[in-house]
Enzyme design. Structure first.
Site, PDB file in Angstrom:
ATOM      1  CE1 TYR A  49     -35.587  -4.612 -33.187  1.00 49.32           C
ATOM      2  CE2 TYR A  49     -37.769  -4.096 -34.130  1.00 49.32           C
ATOM      3  CZ  TYR A  49     -36.991  -4.113 -33.280  1.00 49.32           C
ATOM      4  OH  TYR A  49     -37.409  -3.453 -32.007  1.00 49.32           O
ATOM      5  CG  HIS A 105     -33.463   0.758 -31.572  1.00 50.04           C
ATOM      6  ND1 HIS A 105     -33.286  -0.225 -32.390  1.00 50.04           N
ATOM      7  CD2 HIS A 105     -33.987  -0.071 -30.446  1.00 50.04           C
ATOM      8  CE1 HIS A 105     -34.048  -1.325 -32.046  1.00 50.04           C
ATOM      9  NE2 HIS A 105     -34.601  -1.402 -31.055  1.00 50.04           N
TER      10      HIS A 105
HETATM   11  N1  LIG Z   1     -37.430  -0.405 -28.744  1.00 48.54           N
HETATM   12  C1  LIG Z   1     -36.807  -1.599 -28.472  1.00 48.54           C
HETATM   13  O1  LIG Z   1     -35.923  -1.522 -27.895  1.00 48.54           O
HETATM   14  C2  LIG Z   1     -37.674  -2.942 -28.415  1.00 48.54           C
HETATM   15  C3  LIG Z   1     -37.238  -3.971 -27.687  1.00 48.54           C
HETATM   16  C4  LIG Z   1     -37.931  -5.315 -27.919  1.00 48.54           C
HETATM   17  C5  LIG Z   1     -39.103  -5.241 -28.746  1.00 48.54           C
HETATM   18  N2  LIG Z   1     -39.258  -4.161 -29.497  1.00 48.54           N
HETATM   19  C6  LIG Z   1     -40.724  -4.203 -30.253  1.00 48.54           C
HETATM   20  O2  LIG Z   1     -41.661  -4.688 -29.553  1.00 48.54           O
HETATM   21  C7  LIG Z   1     -42.205  -5.830 -30.244  1.00 48.54           C
HETATM   22  C8  LIG Z   1     -42.754  -6.899 -29.302  1.00 48.54           C
HETATM   23  O3  LIG Z   1     -41.763  -7.254 -28.501  1.00 48.54           O
HETATM   24  P1  LIG Z   1     -41.467  -8.792 -28.279  1.00 48.54           P
HETATM   25  O4  LIG Z   1     -41.489  -9.631 -29.440  1.00 48.54           O
HETATM   26  O5  LIG Z   1     -40.112  -8.773 -27.544  1.00 48.54           O
HETATM   27  O6  LIG Z   1     -42.234  -9.304 -27.106  1.00 48.54           O
HETATM   28  P2  LIG Z   1     -43.834  -9.621 -26.862  1.00 48.54           P
HETATM   29  O7  LIG Z   1     -44.605  -9.065 -27.987  1.00 48.54           O
HETATM   30  O8  LIG Z   1     -44.459  -9.263 -25.462  1.00 48.54           O
HETATM   31  O9  LIG Z   1     -43.882 -11.239 -27.167  1.00 48.54           O
HETATM   32  C9  LIG Z   1     -43.678 -12.025 -28.394  1.00 48.54           C
HETATM   33  C10 LIG Z   1     -43.522 -13.460 -27.834  1.00 48.54           C
HETATM   34  O10 LIG Z   1     -44.882 -13.667 -27.302  1.00 48.54           O
HETATM   35  C11 LIG Z   1     -45.562 -14.774 -28.121  1.00 48.54           C
HETATM   36  N3  LIG Z   1     -47.058 -14.393 -28.049  1.00 48.54           N
HETATM   37  C12 LIG Z   1     -47.502 -13.274 -28.918  1.00 48.54           C
HETATM   38  N4  LIG Z   1     -48.808 -13.226 -28.458  1.00 48.54           N
HETATM   39  C13 LIG Z   1     -49.262 -14.212 -28.171  1.00 48.54           C
HETATM   40  C14 LIG Z   1     -50.510 -14.964 -27.943  1.00 48.54           C
HETATM   41  N5  LIG Z   1     -51.546 -14.090 -27.968  1.00 48.54           N
HETATM   42  N6  LIG Z   1     -50.374 -16.168 -27.168  1.00 48.54           N
HETATM   43  C15 LIG Z   1     -49.411 -16.792 -26.861  1.00 48.54           C
HETATM   44  N7  LIG Z   1     -47.862 -16.507 -27.323  1.00 48.54           N
HETATM   45  C16 LIG Z   1     -48.144 -15.193 -27.814  1.00 48.54           C
HETATM   46  C17 LIG Z   1     -44.641 -14.736 -29.472  1.00 48.54           C
HETATM   47  O11 LIG Z   1     -44.737 -16.051 -30.051  1.00 48.54           O
HETATM   48  P3  LIG Z   1     -45.355 -16.562 -31.514  1.00 48.54           P
HETATM   49  O12 LIG Z   1     -44.605 -15.509 -32.366  1.00 48.54           O
HETATM   50  O13 LIG Z   1     -44.942 -18.156 -31.604  1.00 48.54           O
HETATM   51  O14 LIG Z   1     -46.765 -16.249 -31.389  1.00 48.54           O
HETATM   52  C18 LIG Z   1     -43.465 -14.393 -29.208  1.00 48.54           C
HETATM   53  O15 LIG Z   1     -42.656 -15.598 -28.669  1.00 48.54           O
HETATM   54  C19 LIG Z   1     -40.929  -6.105 -31.317  1.00 48.54           C
HETATM   55  O16 LIG Z   1     -41.308  -7.040 -32.219  1.00 48.54           O
HETATM   56  C20 LIG Z   1     -40.479  -5.107 -31.447  1.00 48.54           C
HETATM   57  O17 LIG Z   1     -41.167  -4.500 -32.618  1.00 48.54           O
HETATM   58  C21 LIG Z   1     -38.913  -2.876 -29.167  1.00 48.54           C
END
Ligand SMILES: NC(=O)c1ccc[n+]([C@@H]2O[C@H](COP(=O)([O-])OP(=O)(O)OC[C@H]3O[C@@H](n4cnc5c(N)ncnc54)[C@H](OP(=O)(O)O)[C@@H]3O)[C@@H](O)[C@H]2O)c1
Length: 278
Positions: A49, A105
């Site tokens: 990240y 990861h």
């Molecule tokens: N291990 C892995 O391979 C892997 C891969 C991907 C992600 N991750 C981890 O998982 C975390 C989350 O995954 P992600 O960021 O891909 O997806 P997510 O949390 O499902 O979605 C994030 C997106 O949804 C929006 N959002 C979040 N809450 C909201 C709400 N209450 N209302 C409206 N929109 C909302 C955010 O926009 P805004 O920011 O504008 O609110 C952002 O664009 C990452 O940050 C990381 O720590 C791990």
């Protein structure tokens, strides 16, 4: 509300985490402060990240006692051949004496490199630099292989899970083997917000669709890791501990399953060309 789950190594971690992938770099400190104010104590980052330094700095400047924080970072497969260096890189970027959770990861496509990296993580754990060791994006076969070879179960498997892609067989296997599931992209990168079924269910409890789906994760026993760069939305995502879904509503959420997902195939994804600090 910060209930903790007990891991298979006897340690504990919070039952919800704050995803740090793609946080706005220019407002990262304020966003982390807002997340701490909202109640988050688990912060999920990774070398990939490219924000370990900023996340570590924001947490240190917050003044929140280190012992109440749970910081997770992860080693990218292209660093598996020099895993010790990769882990030391994370520690120095985060500027922490120890990391609460450190994970592979992705499994990567070279089992020998994966074993070397896991061995290095176990060694760093012995030295007190890592508390709990875990993995991410591992399949049942890859978990079985790692456990058979080392006799050590990862504490956590962090995988993509949301109602559209529930990964039920993998989650059931992890549960049966005492491996905690953490769900990445828990609101399917915002898709949960535009889904009418979730909006209707959330409204019945005075909640939003995002809150309904995050509650679904918690009730399934997963640790969801919602990411939001917005103070209002990140607070909303944490405010899910004062209601319970009826069985009919949980079933309606489960009926969204259609196989759509974001992640790569853990059997073939090699991590590309990313190298930390280069
Ligand atoms: N291990 C892995 O391979 C892997 C891969 C991907 C992600 N991750 C981890 O998982 C975390 C989350 O995954 P992600 O960021 O891909 O997806 P997510 O949390 O499902 O979605 C994030 C997106 O949804 C929006 N959002 C979040 N809450 C909201 C709400 N209450 N209302 C409206 N929109 C909302 C955010 O926009 P805004 O920011 O504008 O609110 C952002 O664009 C990452 O940050 C990381 O720590 C791990």
């Amino acid at each position: 509300m910060n209930k903790r789950v007990v891991l298979n190594d006897g340690r504990t971690m919070p039952c919800i985490g704050f995803g740090c992938f793609r946080l706005p770099a220019d407002r990262l400190k304020q966003v982390i402060e807002s997340a701490l104010d909202a109640g988050y104590r688990y912060f999920d980052t990774a070398t990939r990240y490219e924000n370990e330094r900023a996340v570590g700095l924001a947490l240190r400047l917050s003044g929140v006692p280190r012992a109440s924080l749970h910081v997770v970072s992860k080693l990218w497969p292209t660093s598996f051949h020099e895993a010790r260096r990769g882990i030391e890189y994370s520690l120095s970027e985060l500027n922490l004496d120890y990391i609460d959770g450190y994970y592979l990861h992705w499994p990567g496509i070279h089992p020998d490199m994966r074993y070397r990296a896991w061995e290095a993580m176990l060694e760093m754990q012995q030295r007190g630099l890592i508390q709990s060791v875990g993995v991410s994006n591992f399949t049942i076969g890859q978990l079985e292989d790692l456990i058979a070879r080392f006799g050590v179960r990862p504490t956590v498997n962090q995988i993509e899970i949301h109602p559209w892609y529930p990964e039920q067989a993998l989650a059931d296997w992890c549960k049966a083997h005492g491996i905690q599931v953490a769900s990445w992209s828990p609101v399917f990168r915002g898709r949960a917000v535009t889904e009418p079924v979730l909006a209707r269910i959330g409204a019945a409890y005075g909640k939003t669709g995002a809150q309904a789906v995050l509650r679904w994760h918690v009730e399934k026993g997963y640790i969801p890791l919602p990411k939001s760069g917005d103070p209002g939305r990140l607070k909303e995502n944490f405010d899910i501990f004062d209601f319970s879904l009826s069985s009919d509503d949980a079933a309606a959420i489960a009926s969204l399953e259609n196989g759509e997902h974001l992640g790569d195939d853990p059997e073939t994804f090699d991590g590309g060309t990313f190298m930390p600090g280069r």
